[in-house]
Design a protein around this motif. Structure first.
Motif, PDB file in Angstrom:
ATOM      1  N   VAL A  68      49.181  20.613  57.346  1.00 27.79           N
ATOM      2  CA  VAL A  68      49.987  19.586  56.671  1.00 27.79           C
ATOM      3  C   VAL A  68      51.092  19.110  57.628  1.00 27.79           C
ATOM      4  CG1 VAL A  68      49.619  20.541  54.349  1.00 27.79           C
ATOM      5  CG2 VAL A  68      51.564  21.328  55.696  1.00 27.79           C
ATOM      6  N   PRO A  69      51.652  17.921  57.409  1.00 24.47           N
ATOM      7  CA  PRO A  69      52.783  17.493  58.242  1.00 24.47           C
ATOM      8  C   PRO A  69      53.897  18.545  58.164  1.00 24.47           C
ATOM      9  CG  PRO A  69      51.964  15.642  56.961  1.00 24.47           C
ATOM     10  CD  PRO A  69      51.237  16.870  56.460  1.00 24.47           C
ATOM     11  N   ARG A  70      54.460  18.857  59.334  1.00 25.24           N
ATOM     12  CA  ARG A  70      55.482  19.918  59.406  1.00 25.24           C
ATOM     13  C   ARG A  70      56.574  19.710  58.356  1.00 25.24           C
ATOM     14  NH1 ARG A  70      55.913  23.747  62.601  1.00 25.24           N
ATOM     15  NH2 ARG A  70      54.300  22.917  63.966  1.00 25.24           N
ATOM     16  N   GLY A  71      56.911  20.776  57.697  1.00 25.11           N
ATOM     17  CA  GLY A  71      57.996  20.708  56.706  1.00 25.11           C
ATOM     18  C   GLY A  71      57.520  20.424  55.286  1.00 25.11           C
ATOM     19  N   THR A  72      56.220  20.064  55.134  1.00 27.06           N
ATOM     20  CA  THR A  72      55.708  19.803  53.783  1.00 27.06           C
ATOM     21  C   THR A  72      55.571  21.130  53.041  1.00 27.06           C
ATOM     22  OG1 THR A  72      54.350  18.070  54.781  1.00 27.06           O
ATOM     23  CG2 THR A  72      53.820  18.667  52.501  1.00 27.06           C
ATOM     24  N   PRO A  73      56.143  21.233  51.825  1.00 24.31           N
ATOM     25  CA  PRO A  73      55.956  22.487  51.084  1.00 24.31           C
ATOM     26  C   PRO A  73      54.472  22.661  50.737  1.00 24.31           C
ATOM     27  CG  PRO A  73      57.450  20.972  49.931  1.00 24.31           C
ATOM     28  CD  PRO A  73      56.896  20.225  51.084  1.00 24.31           C
ATOM     29  N   TYR A  74      53.950  23.871  50.913  1.00 24.15           N
ATOM     30  CA  TYR A  74      52.518  24.070  50.671  1.00 24.15           C
ATOM     31  C   TYR A  74      52.255  25.479  50.167  1.00 24.15           C
ATOM     32  CZ  TYR A  74      47.499  24.140  51.317  1.00 24.15           C
ATOM     33  OH  TYR A  74      46.153  24.228  51.086  1.00 24.15           O
ATOM     34  N   SER A  76      48.147  23.770  46.243  1.00 27.54           N
ATOM     35  CA  SER A  76      48.674  22.514  46.778  1.00 27.54           C
ATOM     36  C   SER A  76      47.578  21.536  47.204  1.00 27.54           C
ATOM     37  CB  SER A  76      49.591  22.795  47.967  1.00 27.54           C
ATOM     38  OG  SER A  76      50.649  23.619  47.586  1.00 27.54           O
ATOM     39  N   LYS A  92      45.233  16.011  46.649  1.00 25.19           N
ATOM     40  CA  LYS A  92      45.568  15.522  47.993  1.00 25.19           C
ATOM     41  C   LYS A  92      44.409  14.712  48.592  1.00 25.19           C
ATOM     42  CE  LYS A  92      49.596  17.596  48.826  1.00 25.19           C
ATOM     43  NZ  LYS A  92      49.749  18.431  47.681  1.00 25.19           N
ATOM     44  N   PRO A  96      47.054  11.745  59.050  1.00 22.95           N
ATOM     45  CA  PRO A  96      48.300  11.679  58.262  1.00 22.95           C
ATOM     46  C   PRO A  96      49.276  10.633  58.804  1.00 22.95           C
ATOM     47  CG  PRO A  96      47.690  13.949  58.666  1.00 22.95           C
ATOM     48  CD  PRO A  96      46.791  13.113  59.532  1.00 22.95           C
ATOM     49  N   ASP A 113      46.877  12.945  53.359  1.00 17.56           N
ATOM     50  CA  ASP A 113      48.099  13.740  53.191  1.00 17.56           C
ATOM     51  C   ASP A 113      48.061  14.971  54.081  1.00 17.56           C
ATOM     52  OD1 ASP A 113      48.963  12.100  50.969  1.00 17.56           O
ATOM     53  OD2 ASP A 113      47.302  13.040  49.865  1.00 17.56           O
ATOM     54  N   MET A 114      46.837  15.413  54.377  1.00 11.28           N
ATOM     55  CA  MET A 114      46.687  16.627  55.187  1.00 11.28           C
ATOM     56  C   MET A 114      45.312  16.593  55.849  1.00 11.28           C
ATOM     57  SD  MET A 114      46.239  19.323  52.057  1.00 11.28           S
ATOM     58  CE  MET A 114      45.845  20.725  53.086  1.00 11.28           C
TER      59      MET A 114
END
Ligand code: PRT
Ligand code: ZN
Length: 302
Positions: A113-119, A124, A128, A162, A168-169
């Protein structure tokens, strides 16, 4: 019963140009195969065995083996798994078989996932848009967890999906993790651990071909065993024999020989099926071993 074509030469499908090519050809060379390349450079003709190598795209290898164009193939488990799911979905009942895993092409198919995305895996994933070149593996994973998501198929450069706003991922192959890092993506869960494997046709082979196939498979097993194996020779006090043989990594029944002119010392020779590290030699020395020699093993046939 259908048997493989009248051609008595074994055909092996190998990736033409990519990460598996050099390792695959090296494996066949180590099995004793010498070959010459055809003019079109798509076939290597075995000179000393009735074995030819077809150089193709890795994605085509499972179907070439399934359809008996080739008897064997060397390809990653990621492709094997994706193609098996596709073939089963198409109603194929008898699939190509996986003969053995090989010691190259290691990687993993992972979600990122893009860095920092809560997962939180796997919840999750729900809802998506997931970009991947492995739609069937991803769909099977979603189904296994009873989740719904949109699978967006990319044939390459999945990691840019992304940032293009197409997903999204992603779910893609990772080895060092550098590609994900370069695209500011973060690996969050692994779907499949992969490495190269040898597959064979589901079709029965004629007797001559079968014999050559068995010979080749035996040599491949030998090559795989040899890579890690070492031959170790040492002198040991008879009293420390039990402790010393227990320290030899992965060795079965070492040969023990009395040393001429000594009552209490023996020579120990053993094939160790794991690498012998300096630490092991130091432990052996501490246990009383001396005159230690570690030699590479060139060929092995059990
Ligand atoms: O032309 P053809 O279709 O034959 O080749 P290809 O481009 O599809 O395949 P190729 O040569 O890239 O890979 C062949 C096989 O090697 C794959 O099917 C895997 O089984 C295996 N393998 C091992 C890998 C990797 N490691 C790998 N790191 N295949 C691809 N990658 C890619 C990954 O897709 C991503 O783009 O490398 C990048 C990630 O690498 P890291 O090191 O940055 O994490
Ligand atoms: Zn490919």
């Amino acid at each position: 019963m259908k048997t493989s074509g009248t051609d008595e030469r074994i055909k092996i499908a190998v990736q033409k140009s990519g990460r598996l090519t050099e390792h695959s050809m090296d494996l066949l060379t180590r099995c004793g195969l010498s070959y010459s390349r055809g003019k079109d450079r798509l076939i290597c003709y075995g000179e000393n065995m009735p074995i030819d190598v077809l150089l193709v795209r890795d994605d085509d290898i499972p179907s070439l083996v399934q359809e008996d164009v080739c008897d064997l193939g060397i390809v990653g488990l990621n492709i094997i798994e994706e193609c098996s799911l596709a073939m089963r979905a198409d109603g194929e009942t008898r699939l190509f078989e996986r003969v053995t895993s090989l010691d190259f092409g290691q990687c993993r198919l992972s979600f990122a996932v893009p860095r920092g995305t809560p997962y939180q895996h796997p919840d999750s994933l729900a809802g998506k848009r997931i970009a991947t070149s492995y739609p069937r593996i991803v769909a099977a994973h979603l189904a296994q967890h009873g989740l719904d998501a949109k699978v967006v198929v990319f044939s390459g450069a999945v990691e840019i999906a992304p940032s293009l706003g197409r997903a999204d991922m992603i779910c893609d192959l990772v080895s060092s993790g550098e590609t994900l890092k370069a695209h500011d993506l973060q690996e969050v869960a692994t779907v499949l651990e992969s490495r190269a494997a040898l597959i064979r046709t589901p079709i029965e082979l004629g007797p001559e071909k079968l014999q050559w196939m068995q010979r080749l498979l035996q040599r491949i097993e030998g090559v795989l065993q040899v890579k890690e194996s070492k031959y170790i020779m040492l002198h040991a006090p008879r009293a420390a024999l039990k402790e010393i043989t227990a320290l030899l990594p992965g060795s079965e029944a070492p040969t023990i020989m009395t040393l001429e002119g000594t009552e209490d010392k023996v020579a120990v020779h053993a094939v160790c099926r794991e690498n012998v590290f300096w630490e092991t030699l130091e432990q052996l020395k501490e246990a009383g071993a001396s005159s230690m020699l570690v030699l590479p093993v060139e060929k092995m046939l059990s």
